[in-house]
Write an enzyme that holds these catalytic residues in place. Structure first.
Site, mmCIF file in Angstrom:
data_model
loop_
_atom_site.group_PDB
_atom_site.id
_atom_site.type_symbol
_atom_site.label_atom_id
_atom_site.label_comp_id
_atom_site.label_asym_id
_atom_site.label_seq_id
_atom_site.Cartn_x
_atom_site.Cartn_y
_atom_site.Cartn_z
ATOM 1 N N HIS A 28 15.886 -2.982 -11.018
ATOM 2 C CA HIS A 28 16.960 -1.786 -11.400
ATOM 3 C C HIS A 28 17.120 -1.815 -12.566
ATOM 4 C CE1 HIS A 28 18.467 -1.305 -6.788
ATOM 5 N NE2 HIS A 28 17.561 -2.236 -6.790
ATOM 6 N N ASP A 61 24.056 2.829 -9.934
ATOM 7 C CA ASP A 61 22.918 2.489 -9.112
ATOM 8 C C ASP A 61 23.212 2.741 -7.614
ATOM 9 O OD1 ASP A 61 21.943 -0.128 -7.266
ATOM 10 O OD2 ASP A 61 20.917 -0.129 -9.284
ATOM 11 N N HIS A 72 3.537 -6.660 -4.967
ATOM 12 C CA HIS A 72 4.324 -6.682 -3.785
ATOM 13 C C HIS A 72 4.964 -5.408 -3.287
ATOM 14 C CE1 HIS A 72 6.533 -6.252 -7.660
ATOM 15 N NE2 HIS A 72 7.755 -6.206 -7.061
ATOM 16 N N ASN A 80 8.667 -0.150 -9.459
ATOM 17 C CA ASN A 80 8.425 -0.163 -10.819
ATOM 18 C C ASN A 80 7.057 -0.461 -11.076
ATOM 19 O OD1 ASN A 80 10.918 0.407 -11.792
ATOM 20 N ND2 ASN A 80 11.660 -1.721 -11.832
ATOM 21 N N GLU A 132 3.957 2.081 -12.405
ATOM 22 C CA GLU A 132 3.271 1.392 -13.749
ATOM 23 C C GLU A 132 1.749 1.612 -13.158
ATOM 24 O OE1 GLU A 132 6.940 -1.056 -15.401
ATOM 25 O OE2 GLU A 132 4.890 -2.256 -14.679
ATOM 26 N N ALA A 149 12.872 -6.068 0.684
ATOM 27 C CA ALA A 149 13.709 -4.840 0.210
ATOM 28 C C ALA A 149 13.010 -3.489 1.050
ATOM 29 C CB ALA A 149 13.912 -4.708 -1.180
ATOM 30 N N GLN A 158 9.956 -2.675 0.146
ATOM 31 C CA GLN A 158 8.322 -2.878 -0.243
ATOM 32 C C GLN A 158 7.539 -2.599 0.922
ATOM 33 O OE1 GLN A 158 8.368 -6.578 -2.047
ATOM 34 N NE2 GLN A 158 9.926 -6.036 -3.632
#
Length: 435
Positions: free
Chosen positions: A19, A116, A328, A332, A336, A351, A353
């Site tokens: 985060h 957040d 995973h 982020n 990328e 989470a 994912q």
């Protein structure tokens, strides 16, 4: 006279690296392109934060940060969900946040509070102080679409979502089966599930926000990559917080060996209790090399490199020798990869994912290994999916590479000077400067 004082944005953010990183990139754009000052206020539970502090101490002078007093979790059991811990970290920090915010509003020109997605309990305080308030979402648009549909689903379906007979249809997104919902939805009684019903405001699409570069310090892995053929190396990393079980770590190691493909693996100490065991600390407690199969490092020395320390992920993904990324599916890492055009093998852990992995597979930019009835990916499956992605002549691997290359160019367009992302950030920045 007030206009001469730089406008300041206060950002309330979890210390988790997944985060913290995108919020930092968001702050950099605000200060470099729109002349804001930014201050991070960071709730925490007293867990080790050395990696986070190192990152924060490297920031430009226009970005300040302050850790709020640690909250106490002595009343929680050791096995409480990480989402619950994060939610409670924010809610139990509200009193100290109130003090900090009141002081900053009094002494500087604060124009907005950005929180957040776990920190919406702070909205009441923002309204009390007459501060415009916004949520910074570190996940995908699919996650947001799911979030907006969840109240309707909650009202119409009473069972556990993993038992839903039909997938949930999301506007503009691939249908999603209940087993692939975000982790807090797997138990509707936990605190994290309640958090998903927090309110949202007007949406500004300002992403993707990724790191643009890292200091390599002559990194061993970059030197190793320099000696490998173009597009031949599979990069393997489960992010700053992801962990595999002992058995899964062994299966992955042997599967990589069986694939006979080149690889660069960031290995972490295994955990048989949680897939996010190092989420807050972002560091392994024990030497992960001790858990690898006997003789593995010697047998793969010619084609693989295993490291246990920090690696410059951006530079690895942009390196000409990198041809794939086993990930995973944290958002982020996903962004990328997209920005640098690196095709994926999706291996979700926790989470949101699984949701990300479903979307990436549907977009044909990722391959998905099959998990067995025990939740493990076995060595033969690993070897096969790695070969499929890295084989330069295979149809399935070629399709994924081509699709990712297309997405790379699309991403570059939205981030350009006249792109939709740049315009969207300009829009909200002008709103903050001229309320």
């Amino acid at each position: 006279m007030e206009d001469e004082i730089p406008p300041q944005i206060i950002v309330l953010v979890t210390p988790g690296m997944g985060h913290l990183i995108p919020v930092i990139e968001f702050a950099k754009r605000l200060i470099f392109h729109h002349d804001f000052l930014v201050t991070f206020l960071i709730p925490n539970d007293g867990s080790p934060i050395k990696a986070q502090e190192k990152l924060l101490n490297s920031l430009p002078k226009s970005i300040n940060y302050m850790f709020l007093p640690p909250v106490n979790f002595d009343d929680l059991s050791d096995d409480v969900e990480v989402e619950t811990r994060i939610c409670l970290t924010f809610s139990r920090s509200l009193s100290s946040l109130r003090v900090a915010l009141k002081d900053m509003v009094t002494t500087s020109r604060v124009v907005a509070l950005v929180v957040d997605s776990f920190g919406t309990d702070a909205f009441d305080l923002a309204e009390e102080l007459h501060l415009p308030h916004y949520i910074f979402i570190t996940s995908s648009a699919m996650w947001l679409s799911f979030h907006l549909e969840l109240p309707k689903l909650d009202a119409t379906y009473s069972g556990e979502y993993k038992d839903m007979p039909e997938p949930l249809k999301l506007p503009g997104c691939v249908p999603l089966h209940g087993v692939n919902f975000v982790d807090p939805c797997q138990d509707r009684k936990n605190e994290g599930y309640k958090w998903l019903f927090k309110r949202k405001t007007q949406i500004y699409a300002v992403g993707p926000l990724i790191r643009t570069g890292e200091a390599s310090d002559g990194s061993e892995c970059l030197k190793w990559l320099d000696d490998q053929p173009g597009g031949s190396v599979l990069f393997i990393s489960f992010g700053s917080g992801g962990t595999l079980s002992n058995e899964q770590l062994t299966e992955l190691a042997i599967g990589l060996e069986m694939s006979e493909q080149r690889f660069l693996w960031v290995v972490r100490s295994p955990s048989d209790t949680a897939a996010n065991a190092i989420y807050f600390s972002a560091q392994s407690v024990k030497d992960p090399f001790d858990f690898l199969p006997k003789g593995f490092l010697e047998r793969t020395k010619g084609i693989g490199l295993v490291v246990s320390s920090w690696v410059p992920q951006i530079q690895i993904l942009s390196h000409g020798s990198t041809g794939g990324f086993l990930t995973h599916c944290g958002w982020n890492s996903t962004l990328e990869s997209i920005v640098h055009g690196v095709p994926l093998i999706g291996w979700p852990l926790y989470a949101e994912q699984k949701m990300n992995a479903v979307m990436l597979y549907d977009m044909k930019v990722a391959l998905m290994p099959q998990f067995d009835e025990n939740g493990l990916v076995r060595r033969k499956e690993i070897a096969q999916v790695v070969k499929t992605l890295m084989d330069g002549n295979g149809k399935e691997g070629m399709t994924v590479r081509n699709k990712m290359e297309e997405l790379k160019h699309t991403t570059a367009a939205v981030l350009s000077e006249n792109g939709s992302s740049t315009k969207s950030l300009c829009k909200v920045a002008l709103k903050w400067k001229n309320p």
